[in-house]
Design a protein around this motif. Structure first.
Motif, mmCIF file in Angstrom:
data_model
loop_
_atom_site.group_PDB
_atom_site.id
_atom_site.type_symbol
_atom_site.label_atom_id
_atom_site.label_comp_id
_atom_site.label_asym_id
_atom_site.label_seq_id
_atom_site.Cartn_x
_atom_site.Cartn_y
_atom_site.Cartn_z
ATOM 1 N N LYS A 16 17.290 75.488 53.551
ATOM 2 C CA LYS A 16 16.404 75.589 52.417
ATOM 3 C C LYS A 16 17.091 76.511 51.354
ATOM 4 C CE LYS A 16 11.879 77.333 50.967
ATOM 5 N NZ LYS A 16 10.617 77.806 51.728
ATOM 6 N N ARG A 17 17.728 77.562 51.806
ATOM 7 C CA ARG A 17 18.593 78.402 50.869
ATOM 8 C C ARG A 17 19.469 77.863 50.249
ATOM 9 N NH1 ARG A 17 21.346 81.935 54.472
ATOM 10 N NH2 ARG A 17 19.331 82.922 55.028
ATOM 11 N N SER A 18 20.077 76.711 51.051
ATOM 12 C CA SER A 18 21.505 76.042 50.477
ATOM 13 C C SER A 18 21.002 74.742 49.730
ATOM 14 C CB SER A 18 22.284 75.680 51.612
ATOM 15 O OG SER A 18 22.573 76.957 52.349
ATOM 16 N N ARG A 19 20.087 74.449 49.431
ATOM 17 C CA ARG A 19 19.696 73.021 48.786
ATOM 18 C C ARG A 19 20.116 72.839 47.647
ATOM 19 N NH1 ARG A 19 14.633 72.488 50.596
ATOM 20 N NH2 ARG A 19 15.299 71.493 52.163
ATOM 21 N N PRO A 20 20.235 73.489 46.645
ATOM 22 C CA PRO A 20 20.707 73.294 45.447
ATOM 23 C C PRO A 20 22.105 73.181 45.379
ATOM 24 C CG PRO A 20 19.175 75.021 45.051
ATOM 25 C CD PRO A 20 19.402 74.809 46.610
ATOM 26 N N SER A 21 23.091 74.016 45.876
ATOM 27 C CA SER A 21 24.418 74.226 46.123
ATOM 28 C C SER A 21 25.037 73.345 46.978
ATOM 29 C CB SER A 21 24.933 75.670 46.153
ATOM 30 O OG SER A 21 24.330 75.963 47.467
ATOM 31 N N ARG A 22 24.339 72.824 48.079
ATOM 32 C CA ARG A 22 24.394 71.650 49.050
ATOM 33 C C ARG A 22 24.547 70.377 48.235
ATOM 34 N NH1 ARG A 22 28.260 70.100 52.695
ATOM 35 N NH2 ARG A 22 27.435 68.598 54.192
ATOM 36 N N GLN A 23 23.457 70.025 47.761
ATOM 37 C CA GLN A 23 23.302 68.688 47.047
ATOM 38 C C GLN A 23 24.464 68.699 45.760
ATOM 39 O OE1 GLN A 23 19.386 68.426 45.556
ATOM 40 N NE2 GLN A 23 18.571 67.969 47.421
ATOM 41 N N ALA A 24 24.843 69.723 45.021
ATOM 42 C CA ALA A 24 25.569 69.723 44.099
ATOM 43 C C ALA A 24 27.041 69.477 44.689
ATOM 44 C CB ALA A 24 25.906 71.031 43.323
ATOM 45 N N TYR A 25 27.237 69.892 45.734
ATOM 46 C CA TYR A 25 28.591 69.855 46.472
ATOM 47 C C TYR A 25 28.729 68.414 47.090
ATOM 48 C CZ TYR A 25 32.085 69.531 50.112
ATOM 49 O OH TYR A 25 33.176 69.307 51.066
ATOM 50 N N LEU A 26 27.763 67.869 47.570
ATOM 51 C CA LEU A 26 27.623 66.322 48.016
ATOM 52 C C LEU A 26 27.797 65.432 46.726
ATOM 53 C CD1 LEU A 26 24.952 66.866 50.804
ATOM 54 C CD2 LEU A 26 27.706 66.509 51.176
ATOM 55 N N ALA A 27 27.124 65.952 45.857
ATOM 56 C CA ALA A 27 27.293 65.000 44.571
ATOM 57 C C ALA A 27 28.698 64.828 44.153
ATOM 58 C CB ALA A 27 26.169 65.316 43.419
ATOM 59 N N SER A 621 12.311 58.952 56.646
ATOM 60 C CA SER A 621 11.577 59.795 55.662
ATOM 61 C C SER A 621 11.187 59.017 54.501
ATOM 62 C CB SER A 621 12.789 61.025 55.333
ATOM 63 O OG SER A 621 13.830 60.324 54.532
ATOM 64 N N GLY A 622 11.649 58.054 54.164
ATOM 65 C CA GLY A 622 11.302 56.999 52.976
ATOM 66 C C GLY A 622 12.115 57.446 51.798
ATOM 67 N N GLU A 623 12.664 58.840 51.781
ATOM 68 C CA GLU A 623 13.660 58.967 50.698
ATOM 69 C C GLU A 623 14.693 59.770 51.278
ATOM 70 O OE1 GLU A 623 11.328 61.714 48.315
ATOM 71 O OE2 GLU A 623 10.043 59.969 47.132
ATOM 72 N N ILE A 624 16.045 59.246 50.670
ATOM 73 C CA ILE A 624 17.188 59.913 50.774
ATOM 74 C C ILE A 624 18.061 60.207 49.592
ATOM 75 C CG2 ILE A 624 19.509 59.623 51.889
ATOM 76 C CD1 ILE A 624 18.258 58.079 53.945
ATOM 77 N N MET A 625 18.502 61.682 49.442
ATOM 78 C CA MET A 625 19.123 61.922 48.365
ATOM 79 C C MET A 625 20.505 61.306 48.118
ATOM 80 S SD MET A 625 18.655 63.636 45.463
ATOM 81 C CE MET A 625 17.195 64.436 45.724
ATOM 82 N N PRO A 626 20.774 60.511 46.981
ATOM 83 C CA PRO A 626 22.166 59.979 47.274
ATOM 84 C C PRO A 626 23.299 60.896 47.214
ATOM 85 C CG PRO A 626 20.928 58.976 45.412
ATOM 86 C CD PRO A 626 19.892 59.917 46.190
ATOM 87 N N GLY A 627 24.223 60.541 47.904
ATOM 88 C CA GLY A 627 25.307 61.827 48.044
ATOM 89 C C GLY A 627 25.255 62.481 49.104
ATOM 90 N N SER A 628 23.864 62.830 49.702
ATOM 91 C CA SER A 628 23.457 63.663 50.745
ATOM 92 C C SER A 628 24.063 63.230 52.075
ATOM 93 C CB SER A 628 22.019 63.640 51.047
ATOM 94 O OG SER A 628 21.489 62.507 51.497
ATOM 95 N N ASP A 629 24.030 64.140 53.310
ATOM 96 C CA ASP A 629 24.364 63.653 54.582
ATOM 97 C C ASP A 629 23.821 62.582 54.874
ATOM 98 O OD1 ASP A 629 26.703 65.896 55.079
ATOM 99 O OD2 ASP A 629 24.944 67.045 54.566
#
Length: 640
Positions: A16-27, A621-629
């Motif tokens: 939860k704490r890392s979500r913004p920066s982790r998503q940015a990294y994976l993108a 989950s029905g939804e997956i963020m592109p670029g995510s694990d």
């Protein structure tokens, strides 16, 4: 075994704490990946420069844009025993990669300094900063954009964390870490420590000390105590970045060479062209980092990793702090007794079952995540096997059920301790970490007058003059990363140990580092914020009663609040630590370094970006963020 609730809670909090920066990294990771070989984006003149000096057959493969090119990034030098074996690796790797139709190129070297050589010397003030220098050197090596997979050759204290930080900034490229192994056992670590203590008391000559040290450090390979270098190897195993069981196989042996060849060929397999694509940025995720912290605790590993793992995580867009270490330490049992947390060295540890035994036990106890990516694919349990030679090839077999030596390594049902022994202490002096796995319980609380020192040299002058034969807490100030690069203060260990053995109640509190070999004297280290960042350690005066309490996790100056509030921050002339031995070159590092709890790093977290884009459908989950694990695994499974 169900996952332990505390492990699950800490993991979820990190996610939860890392979500913004982790998503940015994976993108960013996903954007860097190209279809086909990476070098296909190069212009003809760029590529011609990249293969100009290569043999004709290799050059042809590189020109055809079909076969992967494997980068070799090495910390080889022949002064340091741990890195000397890497001299022969490039040829072994190139030949092994050619056998499977690909090409390997030596992409670049990184610096590798030894804390054992620089301990107590001016050069130690470059030690911590060398980690991020290595990361930048790794980035330069990979910046040619020629490579589809990488092999990282490193062992010791800052080298492996630096290589991994650099590798994660090229997270779309698969990577495998290739170790060199430990030197054979010399004199026991207990005997070595005894000679050092006798020398500090003037009871042994320099010649006797030199002879003992030479018998301890006597050949090629890593030092055999369980300090930062060997903690690195344990973590690479747990994070799934080694071939299983590779860490502690001796240099210059048939099995060692076979493991190197196997790693080289496996790097080809996990490239995009190899069909089992596994980029390193999708291996090092939040669960992987939690696993690494658990392995650190279970083996009584180096305090330096309360800095390095934080920095490694940040490179992958993951935010962890010392609370995470502390909470996991309370539930992860100590499974090993390896010096300085015992008498055995890593060779005994390896013979008793080694890292793969620890991984299996932590999985069986529900204390680490199995559902992670590794270089072998999905699932950490793939790494619970040990390597053997079958002819000249490596094969892996299941581990024995029982430890080979229960005085060194135990099952999770019969641990040495019910906690990891690496704790957070905090109070009006700030936040710090303590390693207490080798500290006897009668020393877990020390309450005594402060004696302040602005350098380790000042401390040793007082010790040699006989001024420290008393109960005290040594407050070693101005040792943080901004002040002088945060050197290790391990050279003080023999003197402090002698005073403790003489019956005095002693402890150390510092904004510097102690060592991967932190031992039997209680030490609150990495005090954050450091004095130059306004940390309260600069308010301590000689005679203040300091309480270091490992049982309650407290670190306080027992000074009336009004007196404390009225004090001015101590100052010191640090100019002698900023010039000479190349230290002036690192002025920009001292000015830009983050706090110890933020990894003492010089690079930012990945910046959050707009992730409002179409989502995949049809998953659980029905939804997956592109670029995510999850997206990576989804695309990987549908491709099959």
């Amino acid at each position: 075994m169900a996952l332990h609730p505390v492990v699950e809670q800490v993991t979820n909090r990190i996610i939860k704490r890392s979500r913004p920066s982790r998503q940015a990294y994976l993108a960013h990771l996903d954007a860097a990946r190209v279809k086909g070989v990476q070098r296909s984006v190069l212009a003809c003149t760029n590529l011609a420069h990249g293969f100009a000096a290569f043999p004709a057959n290799d050059k042809l493969k590189l020109r055809e844009y079909k076969q992967p090119s494997v980068a070799i990034v090495s910390s080889y030098n022949d002064m340091l025993s741990a890195h000397q074996p890497f001299e022969a690796y490039p040829k072994v790797i190139k030949d092994a990669v050619r056998e499977v139709g690909a090409v390997a190129q030596f992409a670049g070297g990184v610096p590798a300094m030894c804390d054992g050589v620089t301990q107590g010397q001016p050069g130690m003030e470059l030690s911590l900063f060398s980690r991020d220098t290595i990361a930048m050197s790794t980035a330069i090596a990979l910046s040619h954009n020629m490579f589809d997979a990488s092999l990282y050759l490193g062992i010791c204290d800052k080298i492996v964390p630096g290589l991994l930080i650099g590798a994660l900034h090229f997270g779309h490229i698969p990577g495998i870490f290739v170790p060199g192994g430990p030197m054979a056992t010399g004199i026991s670590n207990k005997e070595k420590a005894s000679i050092r203590q006798r020398y500090a008391k003037g009871e042994a000559t320099r010649e006797e000390l030199m002879e003992g040290e030479a018998k301890a450090y006597h050949g090629a390979g890593t030092c055999t105590f369980y300090g930062t270098a060997n903690s690195n190897q344990m973590l690479m195993e747990m994070m799934g970045l080694h071939l299983p069981g590779a860490a502690f196989v001796h240099p210059d042996t048939p099995l060692r060479e076979a493991l190197t060849r196997a790693a080289a060929q496996h790097a080809v397999k996990i490239s995009q062209q190899g069909g089992e694509y596994m980029p390193i940025g999708h291996i090092v995720d939040e669960k992987c980092i939690v696993n690494a912290i658990a392995a650190l605790h279970a083996t009584g590993g180096s305090t330096n990793h309360t800095l390095h793992l934080v920095a490694i995580a940040r490179a992958a867009g993951i935010v962890i702090d010392w609370n995470d270490f502390d909470e996991l330490s309370k539930v992860v049992p100590l499974l090993t007794r390896v010096y300085p947390n015992g008498d055995a060295d890593v060779n005994y540890f390896q013979a008793a079952g080694g890292p793969t035994f620890v991984i299996r036990e932590l999985l069986d106890a529900g204390l680490v995540h199995d559902d992670v990516n590794t270089i072998l694919g999905r699932g950490l349990r793939n790494h619970c096997k040990e390597p053997f030679l079958d002819g000249d090839k490596v094969v892996w077999r299941d581990l024995p059920e029982q430890s080979g030596d229960e005085s060194v390594l135990r099952k999770h049902t019969n641990p040495f301790s019910d906690n990891g022994g690496l704790i957070l202490v905090q109070g009006n002096l700030g936040r710090a970490v303590m390693k207490i796995s080798a500290v006897k319980k009668e020393h877990h609380i020390v309450e005594a007058p402060a004696l302040t020192f602005d350098s380790q040299e000042d401390f040793m002058h007082a010790y040699k003059a006989g001024k420290l034969n008393r109960d005290f807490v040594a407050v070693i100030r101005f040792q943080g990363p901004r002040a002088n690069g945060m050197p290790e203060l391990h050279a003080l260990t023999p003197a402090l140990a002698n005073l403790q053995d003489s019956g005095y109640h002693v402890a150390m509190v510092t904004d510097g580092r102690m060592s991967g070999a932190s031992g039997k004297v209680p030490a609150a280290i990495h005090v954050s914020p450091e004095i130059l960042a306004g940390g309260p350690l600069g308010l301590v005066r000689d005679g203040d009663i300091i309480r270091v309490d490992a049982t309650q996790g407290s670190l306080d100056a027992l000074v009336p609040e009004d007196v404390w509030a009225a004090r001015k921050m101590a100052t010191a002339d640090l100019s002698s630590s900023h010039i000479g031995m190349g230290r002036e070159l690192f002025d920009v590092f001292r000015k830009s370094v983050s706090a110890a709890e933020e990894g003492a790093a010089h690079f930012p977290l990945p910046s959050p970006i707009d992730t409002t884009v179409p989502l995949h459908e049809g998953t659980d989950s029905g939804e997956i963020m592109p670029g995510s694990d999850e997206d990576f695994l989804f695309r990987k499974s549908t491709a099959k």
